[in-house]
Design an enzyme around this catalytic site. Structure first.
Site, PDB file in Angstrom:
ATOM      1  N   GLY A  85     -22.416 -24.906  25.781  1.00  0.00           N
ATOM      2  CA  GLY A  85     -23.415 -25.079  26.832  1.00  0.00           C
ATOM      3  C   GLY A  85     -23.101 -26.260  27.710  1.00  0.00           C
ATOM      4  O   GLY A  85     -22.111 -26.974  27.517  1.00  0.00           O
ATOM      5  N   ARG A  88     -23.000 -31.905  29.689  1.00  0.00           N
ATOM      6  CA  ARG A  88     -23.128 -33.070  30.575  1.00  0.00           C
ATOM      7  C   ARG A  88     -23.331 -32.636  32.020  1.00  0.00           C
ATOM      8  O   ARG A  88     -22.988 -33.363  32.947  1.00  0.00           O
ATOM      9  CB  ARG A  88     -21.902 -33.967  30.465  1.00  0.00           C
ATOM     10  CG  ARG A  88     -20.573 -33.281  30.696  1.00  0.00           C
ATOM     11  CD  ARG A  88     -19.433 -34.270  30.620  1.00  0.00           C
ATOM     12  NE  ARG A  88     -18.135 -33.614  30.665  1.00  0.00           N
ATOM     13  CZ  ARG A  88     -16.972 -34.242  30.768  1.00  0.00           C
ATOM     14  NH1 ARG A  88     -16.961 -35.551  30.836  1.00  0.00           N
ATOM     15  NH2 ARG A  88     -15.839 -33.581  30.803  1.00  0.00           N
ATOM     16  N   LYS A 107     -22.519 -33.154  37.390  1.00  0.00           N
ATOM     17  CA  LYS A 107     -21.714 -33.262  36.169  1.00  0.00           C
ATOM     18  C   LYS A 107     -21.600 -34.735  35.804  1.00  0.00           C
ATOM     19  O   LYS A 107     -21.116 -35.550  36.595  1.00  0.00           O
ATOM     20  CB  LYS A 107     -20.324 -32.668  36.383  1.00  0.00           C
ATOM     21  CG  LYS A 107     -19.450 -32.724  35.130  1.00  0.00           C
ATOM     22  CD  LYS A 107     -18.122 -32.031  35.360  1.00  0.00           C
ATOM     23  CE  LYS A 107     -17.243 -32.089  34.107  1.00  0.00           C
ATOM     24  NZ  LYS A 107     -15.938 -31.401  34.317  1.00  0.00           N
ATOM     25  N   GLY A 120     -22.917 -36.982  27.196  1.00  0.00           N
ATOM     26  CA  GLY A 120     -23.516 -36.461  28.414  1.00  0.00           C
ATOM     27  C   GLY A 120     -23.021 -37.093  29.693  1.00  0.00           C
ATOM     28  O   GLY A 120     -23.446 -36.701  30.781  1.00  0.00           O
ATOM     29  N   ARG A 170     -21.051 -30.794  41.959  1.00  0.00           N
ATOM     30  CA  ARG A 170     -20.169 -29.624  42.016  1.00  0.00           C
ATOM     31  C   ARG A 170     -20.895 -28.450  42.666  1.00  0.00           C
ATOM     32  O   ARG A 170     -22.117 -28.324  42.570  1.00  0.00           O
ATOM     33  CB  ARG A 170     -19.715 -29.206  40.617  1.00  0.00           C
ATOM     34  CG  ARG A 170     -19.026 -30.272  39.828  1.00  0.00           C
ATOM     35  CD  ARG A 170     -18.206 -29.699  38.697  1.00  0.00           C
ATOM     36  NE  ARG A 170     -18.985 -28.963  37.711  1.00  0.00           N
ATOM     37  CZ  ARG A 170     -18.456 -28.412  36.614  1.00  0.00           C
ATOM     38  NH1 ARG A 170     -17.151 -28.517  36.392  1.00  0.00           N
ATOM     39  NH2 ARG A 170     -19.207 -27.757  35.745  1.00  0.00           N
ATOM     40  N   ASP A 249     -14.930 -20.543  27.417  1.00  0.00           N
ATOM     41  CA  ASP A 249     -16.049 -21.182  28.105  1.00  0.00           C
ATOM     42  C   ASP A 249     -15.607 -21.876  29.384  1.00  0.00           C
ATOM     43  O   ASP A 249     -16.449 -22.354  30.144  1.00  0.00           O
ATOM     44  CB  ASP A 249     -16.757 -22.178  27.181  1.00  0.00           C
ATOM     45  CG  ASP A 249     -15.837 -23.259  26.661  1.00  0.00           C
ATOM     46  OD1 ASP A 249     -14.915 -22.920  25.892  1.00  0.00           O
ATOM     47  OD2 ASP A 249     -16.016 -24.437  27.010  1.00  0.00           O
ATOM     48  N   ASN A 250     -14.293 -21.922  29.646  1.00  0.00           N
ATOM     49  CA  ASN A 250     -13.765 -22.488  30.884  1.00  0.00           C
ATOM     50  C   ASN A 250     -13.231 -21.404  31.813  1.00  0.00           C
ATOM     51  O   ASN A 250     -12.466 -21.701  32.730  1.00  0.00           O
ATOM     52  CB  ASN A 250     -12.643 -23.486  30.589  1.00  0.00           C
ATOM     53  CG  ASN A 250     -13.139 -24.722  29.864  1.00  0.00           C
ATOM     54  OD1 ASN A 250     -14.314 -25.051  29.931  1.00  0.00           O
ATOM     55  ND2 ASN A 250     -12.252 -25.399  29.171  1.00  0.00           N
ATOM     56  N   ASP A 259     -13.688 -26.265  35.706  1.00  0.00           N
ATOM     57  CA  ASP A 259     -13.562 -27.271  34.641  1.00  0.00           C
ATOM     58  C   ASP A 259     -12.185 -27.930  34.636  1.00  0.00           C
ATOM     59  O   ASP A 259     -11.338 -27.663  33.781  1.00  0.00           O
ATOM     60  CB  ASP A 259     -13.879 -26.663  33.273  1.00  0.00           C
ATOM     61  CG  ASP A 259     -15.357 -26.368  33.113  1.00  0.00           C
ATOM     62  OD1 ASP A 259     -16.147 -26.840  33.949  1.00  0.00           O
ATOM     63  OD2 ASP A 259     -15.731 -25.661  32.179  1.00  0.00           O
TER      64      ASP A 259
END
Length: 492
Positions: A85, A88, A107, A120, A170, A249-250, A259
């Site tokens: 998830g 950060r 971010k 974070g 971002r 996840d990227n 990422d």
């Protein structure tokens, strides 16, 4: 900057946690992208406001913001990692620019329920790298998330050493990843999985909505993501770009580069180059990236199986990846060689050159640009000496000369394509300037001393990567020897 609630928020509470950013002490501006400012429809003076500095640092919310952290899961280095998830990052909302609708995300804005062992925060070093590379990739024509700005703070953050904190703002049409689908599929939450799939189709792949049956729409989505991912990987490979952490996840569901961590544009060309010090096994080496992209697509397909009719439907959607990637890459390699047509023997011609470059670790970006500058004279004269700067990078001059003669004959076989046109095509396909590690490092070291002119100069040059900019020879030069000593890891 006025925002509206993100469409992602409409998916419901199972997809995110609502929370606000944690304030950043004594924030200051580090950098801002004029291109991103314009794409959001903001005034050019936007980064000169104390109120906007507070919003970009997480110290105040922009009007209309509805911040949330998204939950997803994923495979990391080929191993199922479970729930991940936004550890950060916070999605603030959306803003309609002149040509597109953008999600806006902070971010480095503090802890979330998905931070796991993290703090974070983001550090200035990694934030500058992401900011510069996001905008550099956009200028190169590579699909990417974008970066509006960076703010810094004297707040101490521990990584391998004590560093200072920063926040990147971002932008993307969507930050949805393969891992979002894996999360709900692995947990047996098929209603949520279907809702997510239909959401992505409705908002980002409308052509897939034409199929009458849900399984057909899902298969069409998987096929479309497969094509986009293949095209993205062809662009990475043609530029010598290494992502470094191609975990599921990227991986963007929109085929964006996302990422930016231990990425690198290769200096000396090595197909087995590993840019991530954390990647002990070389899983994400440059030559492995297309294979890993397909592996990740298989993970996405596995996640979507509950919505498909059968396994064969998934296989059919994935099947075109290899041919699509090969075709897209060859088209880009041909353009790098000044060839406007695709012919059966072209792959052998480009592969032979890449082997020569790999044998001698020739500087990838510099070689191709030098080749571009010499092609017109060489095509007319047949004197390999006219390729001097490119040829000088290779000790195997006889082998290169033999290859160059084949290349010249191939160029001359395109009767409707003049040497000057070939040169123009090559200069549009072979950048003079990319974000090399040593350039980023110099900008970072200056910024850590609150000296931002080097960052601004580099940023401006990266916005025009194919142009012969005056007074930028030092930025476009081949990498110095010490650049090979720069170490990047998953914390970079």
């Amino acid at each position: 900057m006025e925002l509206q609630s993100s469409r992602f928020e409409s998916l419901g509470a199972a997809f995110y946690t609502r929370l606000g950013p944690q304030p950043l002490a004594d924030p200051y501006w580090v950098g801002c992208s004029p291109a991103a400012v314009a794409d959001l429809g903001l005034p050019a003076a936007w980064p000169h406001s104390a109120a906007h500095l507070a919003q970009a640092s997480g110290n105040a919310l922009a009007p209309g913001a509805s911040p949330l952290a998204s939950v997803y899961s994923g495979h990391q280095f080929g191993v199922w990692a479970g729930q991940l998830g936004d550890g950060r990052a916070l999605l603030l909302g959306e803003r309609a620019g002149p040509e597109a609708l953008w999600e806006v995300q902070l971010k480095g804005s503090g802890l979330t329920p998905y931070s796991r062992m993290g703090d974070g925060r983001a550090v200035l070093r990694s934030s500058i790298r992401e900011f510069l590379c996001s905008e550099a990739m956009h200028a190169l024509g590579v699909p990417s998330t974008r970066a509006l700005c960076i703010t810094g703070s004297p707040t101490a953050v521990r990584r391998e050493r004590i560093e200072t904190a920063a926040v990147v703002t971002r932008l993307a049409p969507s930050f949805i990843r393969f891992g979002h689908f894996e999360h709900f599929s692995r947990r047996g939450l098929h209603a949520e999985l279907r809702a997510l799939t239909e959401f992505v189709i409705a908002h980002h792949y409308p052509d897939c909505a034409a199929w009458p049956q849900p399984a057909q729409r899902t298969a069409a989505l998987l096929a479309a993501v497969t094509r986009r991912t293949a095209e993205l990987l062809a662009q990475w490979q043609a530029l010598g770009f290494c992502h470094g952490v191609m975990n599921t996840d990227n991986m963007s569901i929109l085929g964006l580069t996302i990422d930016y961590g231990p990425f690198q544009f290769m200096d000396g060309f090595d197909p087995q180059h590993i840019c991530n010090h954390s990647d002990d096994g070389g899983r994400y080496a440059w030559a492995q990236q297309p294979r890993i992209a397909l592996w990740n697509l298989y993970c996405l397909a596995q996640a979507l199986l509950p919505l498909l009719d059968d396994l064969e439907q998934a296989r059919a959607a994935l099947q075109p990846f290899e041919s699509h990637f090969a075709g897209a890459l060859q088209q880009r390699l041909n353009a790098k060689l000044g060839l406007s047509e695709l012919r059966p023997d072209d792959a052998q011609l480009s592969d032979d050159l890449l082997r020569l470059l790999a044998d001698e670790r020739a500087d990838f970006t510099w070689f191709w640009r030098c080749l571009s500058d010499g092609v017109a004279d060489y095509a007319h004269s047949a004197r390999v000496a006219d390729l001097g700067p490119a040829r000088a990078q290779l000790q195997q001059s006889d082998a290169f000369d033999a290859w160059a003669r084949r290349w010249r004959e191939r160029l001359r076989s395109e009767a409707a394509h003049t040497p000057e046109q070939a040169r123009a095509l090559m200069r549009r396909s072979n950048p003079r300037l990319v974000l090399r590690n040593h350039l980023a490092q110099a900008a970072i070291e200056a910024a850590e001393q609150r000296q931002f002119e080097p960052l601004q100069r580099l940023q401006a040059a990266l916005a025009q990567p194919y142009d012969d900019l005056p007074d930028c020879d030092d930025l476009a030069a081949a990498a110095p020897d010490w650049a090979a000593q720069i170490v990047l890891s998953c914390s970079s």
